[in-house]
Structures are given as structure tokens and as C-alpha cells.
Design a protein around this motif. Structure first.
Motif, PDB file in Angstrom:
ATOM      1  N   UNK A   2       4.055  19.576  -7.413  1.00 33.49           N
ATOM      2  CA  UNK A   2       4.436  19.669  -5.992  1.00 33.49           C
ATOM      3  C   UNK A   2       3.273  19.581  -4.993  1.00 33.49           C
ATOM      4  N   UNK A   3       2.036  19.773  -5.443  1.00 34.29           N
ATOM      5  CA  UNK A   3       0.937  19.589  -4.490  1.00 34.29           C
ATOM      6  C   UNK A   3       0.837  18.124  -4.090  1.00 34.29           C
ATOM      7  N   UNK A   4       1.392  17.245  -4.894  1.00 31.04           N
ATOM      8  CA  UNK A   4       1.296  15.818  -4.592  1.00 31.04           C
ATOM      9  C   UNK A   4       2.636  15.162  -4.348  1.00 31.04           C
ATOM     10  N   UNK A   5       3.684  15.665  -5.018  1.00 27.37           N
ATOM     11  CA  UNK A   5       4.974  15.030  -4.766  1.00 27.37           C
ATOM     12  C   UNK A   5       5.416  15.332  -3.347  1.00 27.37           C
ATOM     13  N   UNK A   6       5.801  14.308  -2.645  1.00 29.33           N
ATOM     14  CA  UNK A   6       6.329  14.519  -1.310  1.00 29.33           C
ATOM     15  C   UNK A   6       7.171  13.318  -0.939  1.00 29.33           C
ATOM     16  N   UNK A   7       8.256  13.565  -0.189  1.00 26.41           N
ATOM     17  CA  UNK A   7       9.030  12.406   0.274  1.00 26.41           C
ATOM     18  C   UNK A   7       8.187  11.520   1.181  1.00 26.41           C
ATOM     19  N   UNK A   8       7.057  12.055   1.646  1.00 24.79           N
ATOM     20  CA  UNK A   8       6.205  11.273   2.547  1.00 24.79           C
ATOM     21  C   UNK A   8       5.141  10.463   1.809  1.00 24.79           C
ATOM     22  N   UNK A   9       5.196  10.457   0.488  1.00 27.44           N
ATOM     23  CA  UNK A   9       4.167   9.736  -0.276  1.00 27.44           C
ATOM     24  C   UNK A   9       3.840   8.342   0.261  1.00 27.44           C
ATOM     25  N   UNK A  10       4.869   7.521   0.561  1.00 27.01           N
ATOM     26  CA  UNK A  10       4.530   6.188   1.079  1.00 27.01           C
ATOM     27  C   UNK A  10       3.729   6.252   2.379  1.00 27.01           C
ATOM     28  N   UNK A  11       4.061   7.207   3.236  1.00 25.34           N
ATOM     29  CA  UNK A  11       3.324   7.337   4.497  1.00 25.34           C
ATOM     30  C   UNK A  11       1.873   7.731   4.219  1.00 25.34           C
ATOM     31  N   UNK A  12       1.693   8.694   3.321  1.00 24.83           N
ATOM     32  CA  UNK A  12       0.335   9.123   2.982  1.00 24.83           C
ATOM     33  C   UNK A  12      -0.485   7.965   2.421  1.00 24.83           C
ATOM     34  N   UNK A  13       0.136   7.210   1.522  1.00 24.21           N
ATOM     35  CA  UNK A  13      -0.603   6.109   0.912  1.00 24.21           C
ATOM     36  C   UNK A  13      -0.991   5.078   1.967  1.00 24.21           C
ATOM     37  N   UNK A  14      -0.114   4.879   2.932  1.00 29.86           N
ATOM     38  CA  UNK A  14      -0.417   3.878   3.944  1.00 29.86           C
ATOM     39  C   UNK A  14      -1.545   4.344   4.870  1.00 29.86           C
ATOM     40  N   UNK A  15      -1.420   5.564   5.375  1.00 30.94           N
ATOM     41  CA  UNK A  15      -2.466   6.052   6.287  1.00 30.94           C
ATOM     42  C   UNK A  15      -3.806   6.090   5.569  1.00 30.94           C
ATOM     43  N   UNK A  16      -3.773   6.539   4.309  1.00 32.76           N
ATOM     44  CA  UNK A  16      -5.052   6.620   3.615  1.00 32.76           C
ATOM     45  C   UNK A  16      -5.616   5.227   3.359  1.00 32.76           C
ATOM     46  N   UNK A  17      -4.748   4.231   3.217  1.00 33.71           N
ATOM     47  CA  UNK A  17      -5.254   2.870   3.040  1.00 33.71           C
ATOM     48  C   UNK A  17      -6.035   2.426   4.273  1.00 33.71           C
ATOM     49  N   UNK A  18      -5.532   2.782   5.456  1.00 27.99           N
ATOM     50  CA  UNK A  18      -6.268   2.424   6.672  1.00 27.99           C
ATOM     51  C   UNK A  18      -7.609   3.146   6.703  1.00 27.99           C
ATOM     52  N   UNK A  19      -7.564   4.447   6.379  1.00 29.05           N
ATOM     53  CA  UNK A  19      -8.806   5.219   6.331  1.00 29.05           C
ATOM     54  C   UNK A  19      -9.805   4.596   5.377  1.00 29.05           C
ATOM     55  N   UNK A  20      -9.307   4.233   4.193  1.00 26.82           N
ATOM     56  CA  UNK A  20     -10.177   3.627   3.197  1.00 26.82           C
ATOM     57  C   UNK A  20     -10.721   2.294   3.700  1.00 26.82           C
ATOM     58  N   UNK A  41       0.852  -1.191   0.000  1.00 23.49           N
ATOM     59  CA  UNK A  41       0.000   0.000   0.000  1.00 23.49           C
ATOM     60  C   UNK A  41       0.887   1.239   0.000  1.00 23.49           C
ATOM     61  N   UNK A  42       1.907   1.234   0.839  1.00 23.18           N
ATOM     62  CA  UNK A  42       2.772   2.404   0.874  1.00 23.18           C
ATOM     63  C   UNK A  42       3.660   2.468  -0.363  1.00 23.18           C
ATOM     64  N   UNK A  43       4.049   1.298  -0.874  1.00 20.37           N
ATOM     65  CA  UNK A  43       4.943   1.308  -2.027  1.00 20.37           C
ATOM     66  C   UNK A  43       4.287   1.876  -3.276  1.00 20.37           C
ATOM     67  N   UNK A  44       2.964   1.757  -3.352  1.00 19.84           N
ATOM     68  CA  UNK A  44       2.314   2.368  -4.504  1.00 19.84           C
ATOM     69  C   UNK A  44       2.563   3.871  -4.498  1.00 19.84           C
ATOM     70  N   UNK A  45       2.720   4.446  -3.298  1.00 18.54           N
ATOM     71  CA  UNK A  45       3.114   5.850  -3.212  1.00 18.54           C
ATOM     72  C   UNK A  45       4.588   6.016  -3.563  1.00 18.54           C
ATOM     73  N   UNK A  46       5.414   5.068  -3.103  1.00 18.06           N
ATOM     74  CA  UNK A  46       6.849   5.151  -3.382  1.00 18.06           C
ATOM     75  C   UNK A  46       7.155   5.115  -4.872  1.00 18.06           C
ATOM     76  N   UNK A  47       6.243   4.527  -5.652  1.00 16.01           N
ATOM     77  CA  UNK A  47       6.449   4.479  -7.100  1.00 16.01           C
ATOM     78  C   UNK A  47       6.783   5.861  -7.643  1.00 16.01           C
ATOM     79  N   UNK A  48       6.203   6.881  -7.009  1.00 15.25           N
ATOM     80  CA  UNK A  48       6.340   8.235  -7.544  1.00 15.25           C
ATOM     81  C   UNK A  48       7.479   9.017  -6.901  1.00 15.25           C
ATOM     82  N   UNK A  49       8.157   8.390  -5.928  1.00 13.00           N
ATOM     83  CA  UNK A  49       9.242   9.094  -5.250  1.00 13.00           C
ATOM     84  C   UNK A  49      10.352   9.485  -6.212  1.00 13.00           C
TER      85      UNK A  49
END
Ligand code: SF4
Ligand code: SF4
Lengths: 394, 254
Positions: free
Chosen positions: A194-212, A178-186
Motif C-alpha cells: 500500500x505504500x506504492x499501490x494507489x489509484x493515482x499511479x498513472x498520474x504519479x508516473x506521468x508527473x515523475x516522468x516530467x521531473x525526470x 509513461x503513465x500507463x507503465x503506472x497503470x500496469x499495476x492498477x
């Protein structure tokens, strides 16, 4: 009765229309190639098959690991009644993601290559392995339901014995990909807006996966109450809503802190296409559900809770599409609109998923309290839920 | 010893002989229509762009630490120590991550084929490994495209910038873009004019993912212990629940 019958046939017609269009698109895809069947190009190589089918597909299946962890690892037993439909959804979700991949890969028959050709530096390699292993785990988690139906005692016992390690493995694998799908874009700091690129992308993808995962559970419970006349007690769902509110808040604060520290927050003031989609994602799909879920009156009403869950799901779908499509359009210098074939295939895959879900619930003990012999069990489940109400409520 | 290409746009006369030589070496059709195309594609690995009487080549930069090689899940892209970044078609499964990730937008796809492959300049790997120069450098009549040792070419480029500062933008493109590339460019017009981004990071892009990926083994170990621990702690309650579940099953039997 007659009306119900008509509604039933109407849905059947819609279903077969979608299937027919999808099959035709499939023929085009596999006989004419990607160029003829998609709006993808050298400047825009990834479209909705990746952005929606794969990214959102995996995300929407996150209920599986969230609930498995909650019930089997944290022993929050009162969510047990919905674990089967959720595992089923997750399993189907991953199967469909694999189907979508077969469409998207230029050389689909080499889909097994990552098994033997390794590049551990590639996020895609890691995702491929995790998705494969996790689909297997889900199959094993789902298998007991089938075995139960077929009364195969021995394999059932074996699976029960390894069920906890299996659950732990599943949770770890999910966390990873789940987090790696965010890492794809790192690796694309110069391409992703820049509104979406962030070094924290994997973290965002993971937290949002739990939310989802939580939002989908609420959503699914509502749907199954509508179509299968079975749902969780509202206090239980409200409690999920309460957890969801906290998860979403953590996510929102992290998102804004990150935007602020990267100096990207001022971009919100620029009248650009990206800005509008960002605001749609964040205001309608994140802040609004948070505001709703923190209000007790809304959280404890079926309609309000359901609406908040749907907004959350749509918000994160928008997020994934923003990362994979909106945010990449600037660097590509074009607007990508999927071709009808791309949409037809996607629609077919979704419709297929619903059909399989329907079939499974019909022939397998997914909702154990459905049907006659299980009536007693249902009473027990309900009674237990009632007993736990004081805990579930305030 | 890493080889490189130095392209000096101020010497280029737009004869397009490099385009033609490239097409020949890669067994691609070349005619006036192809010559007029101003974009790289699956049938045109290098292109001489024209802006008035100024020119600029585009080709795969053959990065020192290539993004394409880092992202490819099956290792179809690989950097050779001689310089060229090569592509092994037989491995590629067509995920197109390399195309999405390449900071220069180099890899192109055979969109019209039913079973397509990725296409890009590989700096004439077979020739370079055999000790020859690239096809484009060999045919270049003016020396605008020059082949040689990377260190020597960098020294030469610096010399040219030093000798004729008025002729050039004071920058060797490829010296440290995304950690350095095997193709070095000199130009009199800003590089952006020809679509070369000058805001690229100076460190290799693969680092951006490696920072995260390298933590995974630790996280797996930690996560396993953590989850197992939580399960063990709350296990007592599970036993109670299991007993209850059994009652459920019994009731079902009846
Ligand atoms: S320019 Fe792109 S395709 Fe060429 S080596 Fe660098 S990353 Fe790979
Ligand atoms: S398209 Fe082929 S070469 Fe490019 S990353 Fe995917 S597998 Fe590797």
C-alpha cells in the motif's frame, strides 16, 4: 596526454569486459531459457529486466518529450541547443528498452503479436503500441540529423514539414505510456504494497516522468560538458532546476495527500523492509533534492544543481524498483535478488547505449557547435544565450 | 449457462485421484514425486494441500471476469461463456503479465524450456464444451469435487452451510471474490490456512484498469487540441526563431 590515453584504455577494458559478460549471459539466456539464466520464478515472474530496463529505461528517456514540448510547442527557444543530444538519448533509450524486452519475453519472436492480436482492455497492449509508435516518432525526429549529415535535402524537407504534428504526436504518445507503465499495476490492489499501490499511479508516473525529463537534461548537460566540452549556460540550467523544484513539489504533495487519504501513512512507522526503501526513495530521492533546489545558492552552482539532479534521478529509479520489485515481494513471500546473468545483460545494454551515444556524437552533428565549420554557429548560440540571460536569471 | 466446480473440503479424503486425472488429461507425468509436491506448477495444475487431516484443493478459479484475460496484451486468455478460462498458446508472447496480475497466483511458467508456455487449469474446456464434466469431478470418489451449473452449485453450497453450520467456515469462497469465480470452495478451516486470500476485493479487478483506460480516447483528443493550440498561440515567436535559424545556417555555409 599519456594519462588521458591510459584512462581511455582503462575505460575500453571495462567496456569490453562488460560486453563479454553480457554476451555470455545472452548465450545462456537464449540457449538455456529463462529459468537457467534468471532468478525469476512462478512466485516472482518480473525482475530487473522489467523493473529496471523497461520501467526505468522508458522513464529516463522522458527528457525527449519534455524538451520537445518545451521547445517546439511552448517555444522556449533557449533550450534548443540541447535538443539534439536529448532526442538522441531518448531514441537510444527506447531502442534499448526494446532490446531488453527481447530478453524478457519468453517467446521473443512473437513480439509483433500485439500488432495483429488486440486486447484493448490490456494496459500492456496500450504500452506496446505507444512504445512502438513513439520509437518510430523518435526515429523520425532523429532522422533529420542523419539526413543533414548525408546532405539529403528532399527527405529533410518532408520531415521538416511534418515536424510539428510529429512533435505533438510524440508528446501525446509519451504521456500515454509513461503513465500507463503506472497503470500496469492498477489491477493489483491486493498485491502491491500500500505504500506504492494507489489509484493515482498513472498520474504519479506521468508527473515523475516530467521531473525526470528535466533532471536528465541537467545531468546530460553536465556529462556532455565533461566529455564533449560543451554545455548549456548555467543560468539556463538553473532555470530548469527551478521548474524541477516545482514539479517535484507538486509530485511530493500529491504523494503524501494520497498516502494520507488511503490511510497508508501510518505504515511508515512500521519497521519493515518496505518502509526503509520507501524512506530512501522519498527522503533522499525526493525531499532532499526539493530542499536543495529551492535554495538559490545551490541551484545556481554547477555542483549543487548537478547533485540535486542526480538525487532526483536515483530517487525515481528507486521508486520504479520499489513499485516493480520491493512492493511485490510481500505478496510473493520472497526476496528477489537478480542473478548475475540478469545484471550482466542490463550492464551490457547500458554500456551499449553509452557506446552508441559516443559514436553518434562523433559522426553526426549532435552538438552543432563542435568542430571547425560550426564554430560560427556556436558563437551565435552563445550570444543568444547571453542576450537572454536577463530573462533566464532572476 | 455457466458451469462451475464446487469443492467441499470436508468431504475430501486426500486420495489425489483428481491430481492424477488432471495430469492425464493434460498429458503430464504423474508419479509419487509429483504427488508429494505441495505447489502448483507448470507440471501440476491442481494440487491437494494437506494441513493435518484437513485438505484443500488449489486450481485455477476460472474467474467470471478473469484478470488474466483482461491483462493479456494479445488476448491469449479468454473466458468462455460455459465457464472455463482458456489459454491459446499460439498467441502468447510470454510477457507473464497474467502471472503477475492473477489475484490467486495461478498461471505458471515453463521456466526450464527454451521456448516456454504459460500453464494453468482450463477447467477441461474441451470436455466441458462437449457437455462432459471436468476430469477431476469425474474421478472424485466422495463427491468432494462436484461439477454442475453454477447457480445450482451455489444453492447447494448454501444449503450445506445452512444444514451443518458447525462443519464449515461460513463462507462460500469464489461466490463474490473478484466478482465471482467458476470454482467454489467450502472449508472447515479458515481459507487463509491454505493461502487463499480473504481480503480480495469484491468487484472484478479489470474494472480497476478500465476506469483509466476508458478515458484515454478523450485525453488524446483533448491533448491534441491543447498542444496544437499552444503551438499556434506561440507560433509567432517560432517564426522569428526560424528566421534566426536561417541566419545560423547561412553562417554555417560560409
Ligand atoms: S484464477 Fe487467475 S488464471 Fe485463473 S481465471 Fe482467475 S485470473 Fe485467470
Ligand atoms: S504471458 Fe502469454 S498469456 Fe500471459 S499475459 Fe503474456 S501473452 Fe498473455
Amino acid at each position: 596526454m599519456k594519462q588521458r590515453l591510459m584512462r581511455f584504455t582503462l575505460w575500453k577494458v571495462v567496456f569490453f569486459a562488460i560486453m563479454a559478460a553480457g554476451l555470455y549471459a545472452t548465450v545462456l539466456r537464449f540457449t538455456r531459457g529463462l529459468g537457467a539464466s534468471t532468478n525469476l520464478s512462478d512466485r516472482f515472474p518480473w525482475g530487473i529486466w522489467i523493473g529496471f530496463d523497461v520501467l526505468c529505461g522508458v522513464m529516463l528517456a522522458a527528457g525527449g518529450f519534455t524538451l520537445m514540448a518545451a521547445v517546439h510547442i511552448f517555444h522556449i527557444e533557449r533550450f534548443k541547443p540541447i535538443i539534439r543530444p536529448t532526442v538522441l538519448t531518448a531514441f537510444l533509450g527506447y531502442l534499448l528498452v526494446c532490446v531488453a524486452l527481447m530478453y524478457d519475453l519468453g517467446r521473443y519472436y512473437r513480439i509483433w503479436h500485439p500488432l495483429v492480436m488486440r486486447n484493448p482492455h490490456s494496459v500492456m497492449f496500450e504500452v506496446a503500441w505507444c512504445v512502438m509508435l513513439y520509437t518510430t516518432v523518435l526515429a523520425l525526429e532523429f532522422a533529420p540529423i542523419v539526413f543533414e549529415r548525408l546532405r539529403l535535402e528532399k527527405p529533410l524537407r518532408i520531415l521538416r514539414a511534418v515536424s510539428i504534428p510529429l512533435v505533438i504526436l510524440g508528446v501525446i504518445l509519451s504521456t500515454l505510456h509513461q503513465s500507463s507503465l503506472g497503470s500496469l499495476y492498477l489491477i493489483m490492489p491486493n498485491k502491491l504494497y500500500p505504500l506504492w499501490y494507489s489509484p493515482l499511479l498513472p498520474v504519479f508516473f506521468f508527473i515523475s516522468a516530467i521531473g525526470i525529463g528535466l533532471a536528465m537534461t541537467i545531468f546530460e548537460s553536465y556529462m556532455s560538458s565533461k566529455y564533449f566540452h560543451r554545455q548549456l549556460e548555467l543560468p539556463l540550467l538553473s532555470e530548469l532546476g527551478r521548474i524541477l523544484a516545482v514539479v517535484l513539489s507538486v509530485y511530493a504533495v500529491l504523494r503524501f495527500e494520497d498516502l494520507y487519504h488511503r490511510g497508508a501513512l501510518k505504515l511508515v512507522l512500521q519497521p519493515r523492509y518496505e518502509t526503509y526503501l520507501f524512506l530512501l526513495e522519498v527522503v533522499v530521492g525526493l525531499l532532499l533534492p526539493i530542499a536543495m533546489l529551492f535554495r538559490r545558492r545551490i541551484r545556481e552552482s554547477t555542483g549543487g544543481l548537478y547533485l540535486a539532479a542526480v538525487l532526483t534521478v536515483l530517487g525515481f529509479i528507486t521508486n520504479r524498483l520499489n513499485v516493480s520489485i520491493t512492493g511485490m515481494e510481500g505478496a510473493a513471500g520472497l526476496h528477489y535478488i537478480p542473478k548475475w546473468t540478469e545484471m550482466a545483460v542490463t550492464a551490457m545494454i547500458i554500456a551499449g547505449g553509452f557506446a552508441l551515444f559516443g559514436l553518434a556524437t562523433k559522426y553526426l552533428p549532435i552538438f552543432p557547435e563542435k568542430g571547425e565549420p560550426a564554430e560560427a554557429a556556436a558563437v551565435v548560440v552563445r550570444r543568444r544565450a547571453v542576450e537572454q540571460q536577463p530573462v533566464a536569471g532572476d | 449457462m455457466s458451469k462451475a466446480i464446487l469443492y467441499d473440503a470436508t468431504l475430501c479424503i486426500d486420495c489425489k485421484l483428481c491430481e492424477q486425472a488432471c495430469a492425464e488429461r493434460n498429458h503430464l507425468p504423474y508419479n509419487d514425486t509429483v504427488a508429494a509436491e505441495q505447489v502448483q506448477s507448470a507440471h501440476k495444475y491442481t494440487v491437494v494441500l494437506a494441513k493435518g487431516d484437513k485438505f484443500m484443493r488449489r486450481l485455477c478459479m476460472n474467474c467470471d471476469d478473469p484478470t488474466c484475460a483482461s491483462v493479456c496484451p494479445v488476448g491469449a486468455m479468454r473466458k468462455t461463456k460455459e465457464g472455463p478460462v482458456i489459454y491459446e498458446e499460439a498467441r502468447c508472447m510470454g510477457c507473464r503479465y497474467c502471472m503477475v496480475a492473477c489475484p490467486f497466483g495461478v498461471p505458471k511458467y515453463q521456466w526450464n524450456k527454451v521456448l516456454p508456455a504459460v500453464c494453468k487449469c482450463d477447467m477441461c474446456a474441451d470436455r466441458v464444451l462437449a457437455g462432459k464434466m471436468t476430469a477431476c469431478a469425474e474421478v472424485c470418489p466422495t463427491g468432494a469435487t462436484k461439477f454442475g451449473e453454477r447457480d445450482e452449485l451455489i444453492a447447494e453450497a448454501k444449503q450445506r452451510l445452512h444444514d451443518n453450520p458447525g462443519n464449515y467456515v461460513n463462507h462460500i469462497y469464489g461466490l463474490d471474490e473478484v466478482g465471482g469465480t467458476s470454482v467454489l470452495l467450502l472449508s472447515s478451516l479458515p481459507f487463509e490456512t491454505f493461502g487463499y486470500r480473504t481480503d480480495l476485493v469484491r468487484e472484478p479487478l479489470p474494472l480497476f484498469t478500465f476506469r483509466v483506460l476508458s478515458r484515454i480516447p478523450d485525453l488524446v483528443g483533448l491533448g491534441g487540441v491543447l498542444l496544437g493550440g499552444v503551438w499556434w498561440i506561440t507560433n509567432r515567436r517560432s517564426k522569428v526563431a526560424a528566421a534566426e535559424g536561417k541566419t545560423n545556417a547561412d553562417e554555417k555555409e560560409k
